[in-house]
Write an enzyme that holds these catalytic residues in place. Structure first.
Site, PDB file in Angstrom:
ATOM      1  N   GLY A 196      -2.588  -6.643 -62.595  1.00 58.20           N
ATOM      2  CA  GLY A 196      -2.277  -6.661 -64.020  1.00 58.20           C
ATOM      3  C   GLY A 196      -3.443  -6.675 -64.952  1.00 58.20           C
ATOM      4  N   CYS A 227      -5.514  -6.968 -56.430  1.00 54.10           N
ATOM      5  CA  CYS A 227      -6.128  -6.795 -57.731  1.00 54.10           C
ATOM      6  C   CYS A 227      -6.279  -8.255 -58.258  1.00 54.10           C
ATOM      7  CB  CYS A 227      -5.806  -5.772 -58.447  1.00 54.10           C
ATOM      8  SG  CYS A 227      -7.184  -5.299 -59.351  1.00 54.10           S
ATOM      9  N   TYR A 228      -5.376  -8.164 -59.650  1.00 51.07           N
ATOM     10  CA  TYR A 228      -5.116  -9.384 -60.239  1.00 51.07           C
ATOM     11  C   TYR A 228      -4.679 -10.461 -59.473  1.00 51.07           C
ATOM     12  CZ  TYR A 228      -3.678 -12.781 -63.711  1.00 51.07           C
ATOM     13  OH  TYR A 228      -3.514 -14.118 -64.545  1.00 51.07           O
ATOM     14  N   HIS A 258      -6.199  -1.101 -54.566  1.00 52.19           N
ATOM     15  CA  HIS A 258      -4.884  -0.750 -54.696  1.00 52.19           C
ATOM     16  C   HIS A 258      -4.342  -0.124 -53.623  1.00 52.19           C
ATOM     17  CE1 HIS A 258      -4.040  -2.223 -58.818  1.00 52.19           C
ATOM     18  NE2 HIS A 258      -5.296  -1.850 -59.202  1.00 52.19           N
ATOM     19  N   GLU A 270      -1.191   0.609 -52.977  1.00 52.71           N
ATOM     20  CA  GLU A 270      -0.222   1.579 -53.249  1.00 52.71           C
ATOM     21  C   GLU A 270      -0.275   2.761 -53.816  1.00 52.71           C
ATOM     22  OE1 GLU A 270      -1.522  -0.982 -54.708  1.00 52.71           O
ATOM     23  OE2 GLU A 270      -1.098  -0.936 -56.956  1.00 52.71           O
ATOM     24  N   ASP A 299      22.012  11.570 -61.267  1.00 51.86           N
ATOM     25  CA  ASP A 299      22.570  10.371 -61.153  1.00 51.86           C
ATOM     26  C   ASP A 299      24.088  10.183 -61.239  1.00 51.86           C
ATOM     27  OD1 ASP A 299      19.865   9.894 -61.317  1.00 51.86           O
ATOM     28  OD2 ASP A 299      19.605   9.305 -63.423  1.00 51.86           O
ATOM     29  N   LYS A 308      14.652   6.805 -58.366  1.00 60.64           N
ATOM     30  CA  LYS A 308      15.241   8.108 -58.475  1.00 60.64           C
ATOM     31  C   LYS A 308      15.081   8.782 -57.227  1.00 60.64           C
ATOM     32  CE  LYS A 308      16.321  11.431 -61.585  1.00 60.64           C
ATOM     33  NZ  LYS A 308      17.286  11.267 -62.801  1.00 60.64           N
TER      34      LYS A 308
END
Ligand code: XMP
Length: 514
Positions: A51, A78-79, A166, A168, A224, A369
């Site tokens: 963050g 991280c944060y 990170h 991710e 969708d 998605k």
């Protein structure tokens, strides 16, 4: 399930997606969630996202301290790591020198359960101005870089871990391995989140909810709503009625294509409404983009309502709401959530009148998605449909700059069809996010064709790559392809005399021009 506490990182959603890529269900929750609520959710693990805040700032977002004592494994990113350190008595400071942003070479201790089985050094992505200078009691360092001593920490006995990098993001080479070590090795989660399971659970849930009721679904032909249609049809068969409204701003031949597809291949009851003339009258003489959107949105609701009344009683209205839309309204924490929500409001069609009695069905509200695409495939939708580019609700109306006239719509449809045809023929369609073609009818320029002077409209082609439409970059299309597109549009659409290629990124530009 793994829950991710959102501290406002631009990557919070990405963490949730990465966990799901491991076939483990994940949910993003607000960072102020209580320990009691976490216990109710019974997650196998907890991830604290990064963050923009600094833990030593006054209003910095915190964590219910009781969560640290639940005995559920925790990974702070991280944060998230700095917060854990700060709460347990460590020290976090602003780095005055050697701030670490971007790539860094990480050395890790493979004796830690977080790094077991991974090479002992790899490239990782960092992005924060703070770092932990004193570890909290009971923690030990398990990774470092040249300029950062505490790049990852653990207190193995309590199963609490922290990483300053990170895992991710794709730039962190072994990031997925680190996440897998946490999810499977440390949390002992089971990889049971698959689309086949999702279909099974949702079909049961939909049947139980709908009973013998009737369901109405507004169908646009996009991935969708078509996936919702296929899922609902599987669950309740002919109790589902789909409505497709042609507002006149669709791509060339699109209304017919969608109707054929639905009627022939999916055997779904479809009400098709040709409302082109009504919409055209509503936007006549209007140049302002917001006013155009407002009028089209209103007209859509009015048409939908009038046609829905003709269908008779239905108890459920289905929508293709996706998880990112749910997060944006539910998770209040991050600045990203707020801006994202604001940008997105224009995508929603707005409420139907209060006197229409129905309940909402949103069977995709837990999916990203890419998961919708996988679900669509699993449900047997044609690959063309599953890989379709997004197309805005108001359609070509927001791609004609200035006033909309029937002639301008036709000109843009012709140019758009040529561009899309060339993009597909060159094999680029599946590599890119979207290809808006924009008509600038009021920007007239001089040209020459044969021996005659021409004076026609300008058309812009915008071809972007993106992961989620929040950010986008112009695709590096081959020069030859762009030249071919330009030549064909100018030769085959006499009203257009000039073609430009838009190379702006988002931000600062948006994808659509409007
Ligand atoms: P912008 O122009 O905001 O677009 O960068 C982001 C993405 O959203 C799509 N878009 C819409 N989709 N209804 C939709 O369903 C809308 O009103 C709408 N407006 C923009 C746009 O095509 C891009 O993919």
């Amino acid at each position: 399930m793994i829950i991710i506490l959102d501290y406002g990182s631009q990557y919070a959603q990405l963490i949730a997606r990465r966990v799901r890529e491991c076939n483990v269900y994940s949910e993003l929750v607000a960072h102020d969630i209580t320990a009691a609520r976490v216990r109710e959710l019974r997650p196998e693990g907890i991830i604290l996202s990064g963050g923009p805040a600094s833990v030593y700032e006054q209003d910095a977002p915190r964590l219910d301290p009781a969560i640290l004592d639940l005995g559920i494994p925790i990974l702070g990113i991280c944060y998230g790591m700095q917060l854990i350190m700060d709460m347990l008595g460590g020290k976090v400071e602003r780095r005055t020198e050697k701030r670490e942003y971007g790539r860094a070479a990480l050395r890790v201790d493979t004796a830690s359960a977080l790094f077991v089985g991974i090479e002992d050094s790899f490239t990782a992505w960092m992005s924060h101005g703070d770092s932990c200078v004193v570890l909290a009691d009971g923690f030990r360092r398990i990774a470092s870089t040249d300029s950062l001593e505490q790049a990852a920490v653990e207190q193995a006995a309590r199963k609490i871990y922290g990483v300053q990098f990170h895992p991710e993001v794709a730039h962190t080479v072994k990031g997925m391995d680190v996440l897998k070590n946490f999810i499977f090795g440390i949390c002992q989660a089971q990889a049971v989140w698959t689309m086949a399971n999702y279909i099974e659970t949702e079909v049961k849930r939909i049947r139980a909810t709908v009973g013998s009721g009737r369901v109405l679904l507004g169908l646009s032909g996009g991935v969708d709503s078509t996936t919702v249609a296929a899922l609902l049809h599987k669950a309740v068969g002919n109790q589902l009625i789909c409505m497709f409204i042609d507002q006149g701003f669709l791509r060339q031949g699109e209304a017919r294509r969608v109707a054929d597809l639905i009627a022939k291949h999916m055997r779904i009851r479809l009400v098709q409404v040709d409302a082109a003339q009504r919409f055209m009258e509503r936007v006549k003489g209007i140049s302002d983009p917001e006013e155009k959107r407002r009028r089209i949105g209103n007209e859509f609701v009015r048409t939908f309502e009038a046609e829905a009344r003709k269908i008779g009683n239905f108890q459920f209205l289905a929508q293709g709401t996706l998880y990112p839309d749910v997060i944006e309204s539910a998770v209040s924490g991050g600045t990203q959530a707020k801006t994202a929500a604001k940008i997105k409001t224009h995508h929603n069609v707005g409420g139907l009148p209060a006197d229409m009695q129905f309940k909402l069905l949103e069977p995709l509200r837990w999916l990203f998605k890419d998961e919708v695409r996988r679900l669509g495939r699993e449900l047997g939708l044609h690959e063309d449909l599953v890989n379709r580019h997004p197309f805005p609700g108001p359609g070509l109306a927001i791609r004609i700059i200035g006033e909309i006239t029937p002639e301008r719509v036709r000109v843009l449809q012709e140019a758009d069809a040529i561009v899309m045809g060339e993009i597909k023929a060159a094999g680029w369609y599946d590599k890119i996010w979207q290809v808006p073609v924009i008509l600038l009818p009021e920007v007239r320029t001089v040209g020459v064709m044969g021996d005659a002077r021409t004076y026609g409209m300008t058309c812009a082609v915008r071809c972007v790559t993106s992961e989620d439409a929040m950010t986008a970059r112009a695709a590096h299309l081959p020069w030859e392809l762009l030249e071919k597109i330009s030549a064909r549009v100018i030769n085959e659409v006499p009203e257009i005399t000039r073609v430009c290629y838009d190379i702006s990124s988002k931000p600062p530009a948006t994808i659509e021009w409007e």
